[in-house]
Design an enzyme around this catalytic site. Sequence first.
Site, PDB file in Angstrom:
ATOM      1  N   LEU A 145      38.436  40.212  32.343  1.00  0.00           N
ATOM      2  CA  LEU A 145      37.415  41.038  32.996  1.00  0.00           C
ATOM      3  C   LEU A 145      38.189  41.917  33.961  1.00  0.00           C
ATOM      4  CD1 LEU A 145      34.628  38.427  33.908  1.00  0.00           C
ATOM      5  CD2 LEU A 145      34.406  40.357  32.333  1.00  0.00           C
ATOM      6  N   ASP A 146      37.757  43.142  34.149  1.00  0.00           N
ATOM      7  CA  ASP A 146      38.439  44.017  35.099  1.00  0.00           C
ATOM      8  C   ASP A 146      38.430  43.380  36.487  1.00  0.00           C
ATOM      9  OD1 ASP A 146      38.698  45.850  33.059  1.00  0.00           O
ATOM     10  OD2 ASP A 146      36.961  47.049  33.681  1.00  0.00           O
TER      11      ASP A 146
END
Length: 236
Positions: free
Chosen positions: A103-104
Site C-alpha cells: 500500500l502506498d
Amino acid sequence: MERLDKLLAGTGRWSRREVRTLVKEGRVLVDGLPAAGVEQKVDPAASRVQVDREALAVGGFTYVMLHKPRGVLSATEDYRQQTVLDLLSPDLKRKGLFPVGRLDKDSEGLLLLTDDGDLAHRLLSPKRHVSKVYRVWLDRPLGGADQAAFAAGIVLADGTRCRPAGLKPLGDGREALVTLHEGKFHQIKRMCASRGSAVCRLKRISMGALTLDETLEPGAYRLLTGEEVAKIGEKI
Ligand code: URA
C-alpha cells in the site's frame, strides 16, 4: 520444539507476562490438556494449542492482519522511515514476515504479513485475479460515466491499459468503493486522475476472502484465525 511462552508471545496477541497468567489460570491447552507451565516445550508444526478453547494458528507459517496506518512504509526495512515491520512485537519481527503486496505510504487499511511465500505468490499472481477492494475519498465526485470507464478498462496517462475494475460511487460520489484485480504502481490514484479526480484518502478493505477487522485501530494487528487462513487459501 519451542517454549510455550515464546510461541504464544510470538503471535503478537499476548506479552510473556500475560501468557504466564493465562497458563496459571488453566486457559491454555496443549493437545487438549492444560499446559504444565510456560516453559513447556511444544512442536509449533504439530501441537494443537488452544487459548480459551480457541485454536491458534501457531503451527507452520505465521499470518498477521495489520491495519496499516497512513505514513508508514509497506517494506521490511528502511534506514530512515518507519516500516510496517516496525509496528510488530519483537517476537513477531524476528519471524521474517513480509507484506503481501504494497500500500502506498499515505494509504491505509488491510495489509497481510506472512512468511508463507507460496500463499503470497498466489495472492499476488496476475493470473489469479484476486480482487482487492478499496474505499476512496475524492476531491471531485465520480459517477455513472466513470463507472462505465472503469468497467471498460481505464487507459492511464502513460498509455498503460488497466484491466476492467469496479467503481461504486457512494453518496454524492466523493466517496467510492473501487475493486481491482491487479496491482499497478499508484493504480487507483492514476485511474481516478484520468477521470479528473484526485484521491484524498485511500483505505484497503479486503483482499480476496480476507476482510479488514474494523475492531483493529490503525497500527494494530492480530494473527489470522485458522478459519481465515483456510478461507484465503481455498479461494485462490
Ligand atoms: N492504488 C493506489 O493508488 N495506492 C495504493 O496504495 C493502492 C492502490
